[in-house]
Write a protein that holds these residues in place. Structure first.
Motif, mmCIF file in Angstrom:
data_model
loop_
_atom_site.group_PDB
_atom_site.id
_atom_site.type_symbol
_atom_site.label_atom_id
_atom_site.label_comp_id
_atom_site.label_asym_id
_atom_site.label_seq_id
_atom_site.Cartn_x
_atom_site.Cartn_y
_atom_site.Cartn_z
ATOM 1 N N VAL A 107 7.937 -6.950 13.103
ATOM 2 C CA VAL A 107 8.935 -6.041 13.458
ATOM 3 C C VAL A 107 9.211 -6.030 15.068
ATOM 4 C CG1 VAL A 107 9.368 -3.528 13.578
ATOM 5 C CG2 VAL A 107 8.361 -4.627 11.654
ATOM 6 N N LYS A 162 11.975 -8.751 16.470
ATOM 7 C CA LYS A 162 13.183 -8.871 15.831
ATOM 8 C C LYS A 162 14.061 -7.858 16.463
ATOM 9 C CE LYS A 162 11.316 -10.331 11.362
ATOM 10 N NZ LYS A 162 11.276 -10.171 10.046
ATOM 11 N N GLU A 193 18.810 -7.434 13.349
ATOM 12 C CA GLU A 193 18.069 -8.152 12.106
ATOM 13 C C GLU A 193 17.315 -7.041 11.337
ATOM 14 O OE1 GLU A 193 16.877 -12.503 14.329
ATOM 15 O OE2 GLU A 193 15.762 -10.731 14.980
ATOM 16 N N LEU A 194 16.698 -6.009 12.076
ATOM 17 C CA LEU A 194 15.800 -5.151 11.285
ATOM 18 C C LEU A 194 16.775 -4.283 10.335
ATOM 19 C CD1 LEU A 194 13.705 -3.899 14.086
ATOM 20 C CD2 LEU A 194 12.910 -5.239 12.143
ATOM 21 N N GLU A 250 17.815 -6.678 7.433
ATOM 22 C CA GLU A 250 16.845 -6.858 6.256
ATOM 23 C C GLU A 250 16.359 -5.460 5.599
ATOM 24 O OE1 GLU A 250 12.978 -8.343 8.344
ATOM 25 O OE2 GLU A 250 13.982 -9.999 8.867
#
Length: 379
Positions: free
Chosen positions: A341, A344, A348-349, A352
């Motif tokens: 985590v 990123k 990106e988090l 996802e």
């Protein structure tokens, strides 16, 4: 003038819960030995000295030992604050230390920090530009209504260079900690969807631009605009990178040469893949040195191996990550991604999380909306 350029030691960093202090002490000692052999006139450390704004006592002692060792063999040392550092904490005592040739960057202000050194060709001006965001520049110029319109990183860095007012007929070095557009990132390098990019043309008129922030050694658009690369690997995207420091020789105006001195780590990194039986086979690992490397293990077995990590660490004691690549994981999220985590970007988090919740990726319109929201929050 001979310059050693290094960046981003991230003192005190832990990677997948492995402390890096021993690795960092080892590589800093190697840099000291290179300085002793190369005899540069100045050492430039371009940001992210620490990994967090409130470093541990061990990290502070390590920096103290490093600077003390350097000062014994080099007359001038320049230390810049990066986005991971607290500029105020890093600058503690800097007014006293600069009298002895150790220069720590100050918090960004409308009064730029310049260091002038001399060699046989005359003066060399070194300008310090710690990591800044548009909001930092707006705050520094809050009494100037004209500058309150600064909203982009290009505008922020342009304004910072403008107030430096460098005389480009002289030899000038810029030490900065920013992302220059077109540079290659590694995993774990923070970004806000490209909004933090700075165009290289803004800094191209300096004779050398000593950059920090990105960990892969590289020049960006021009040979004299350079990231020296971090002294250690901090992610598996760097497995095949060779770490180094940059040795820069600046002679008369317009004469510049750069070469690298390779750094050899205490522990190298490896990315290994295969079935459990393959990875545990002597023919696979014997004589490869994997027992002293940080490794990521990707198992291709269709069935999950019970207590796999503990078993594999019997052969790979420095195993950092374990993940599976098989039919099950290819149709869902890869095991182990949640462990990364901190490596990123915000986009990106969110992407996802969206895909987990909705079973499909965000479209371009949704990504643009999230990017704009991130921009409002972080810029």
């Amino acid at each position: 003038m001979k310059i050693l350029h290094t960046i981003d030691p991230h003192l005190g960093k832990r990677v997948n819960e492995f402390p890096m202090l021993d690795d960092q002490a080892y590589i800093l000692d190697q840099i000291v030995r290179i300085v002793q052999k190369e005899q540069p006139d100045v050492v430039l450390i371009a940001g992210d000295v620490y990994n967090v704004s409130t470093p541990s006592g061990e990290a502070v002692r390590l920096l103290n030992d490093f600077i003390t060792s350097l000062h014994a063999i080099c007359d001038h040392i320049v230390v810049l604050s990066g986005n991971h550092d607290s500029a105020e904490r890093l600058a503690f005592g800097s007014e006293i230390m600069c009298k002895n040739g150790v220069y720590f960057s100050q918090t960004f202000s409308a009064n730029p920090q310049k260091i002038t050194l001399n060699d046989s060709f005359g003066e060399v001006n070194i300008y310090l530009l710690p990591f800044v965001r548009p909001i930092d520049v707006r705050y520094a110029f809050k009494d100037d209504s004209e500058e309150m319109s600064i909203t982009t990183y290009d505008e922020a860095i342009s304004q910072a260079i403008k107030v430096m007012d460098p005389d480009y007929t002289q030899r000038n070095i810029l030490v900065a900690h920013q992302y220059i557009k077109g540079a290659d990132r590694c995993d774990g390098e923070e970004s806000i969807g490209g909004l933090d990019e700075v165009d290289a043309t803004i800094v191209e008129n300096f004779d050398y631009v000593a950059l920090g922030h990105l960990h892969r050694p590289q020049q960006v658009q021009y040979p004299h605009i350079r990231y020296s690369g971090s002294p250690l690997k901090y992610s598996f995207s760097e497995v095949n990178n060779t770490k180094s420091v940059s040795i820069v020789e600046l002679n008369e105006k317009g004469s510049l040469s750069i070469h690298k001195k390779v750094l050899v780590p205490l522990h190298d990194w490896a990315d290994l893949r295969g079935t459990y039986d393959e990875l545990m086979s002597k023919s696979f690992y014997e004589g490869k040195g994997y027992e002293s490397m940080y490794v990521r293990l990707t198992l291709t077995d269709e069935d999950e191996i019970v207590d796999a990590m503990n078993k594999l660490r019997g052969v790979y004691p420095l195993a950092m990550q374990l993940q599976y690549d098989n039919r099950r994981t290819q149709s869902s999220m890869t095991v182990g991604e949640a462990e990364n985590v901190e490596e990123k970007s915000p986009l990106e988090l969110v992407s996802e999380f969206f895909e987990r919740q909705n079973g499909q990726p965000m479209n371009d319109e949704q990504k643009d909306l999230v990017t704009n929201l991130i921009n409002e929050i972080f810029v």
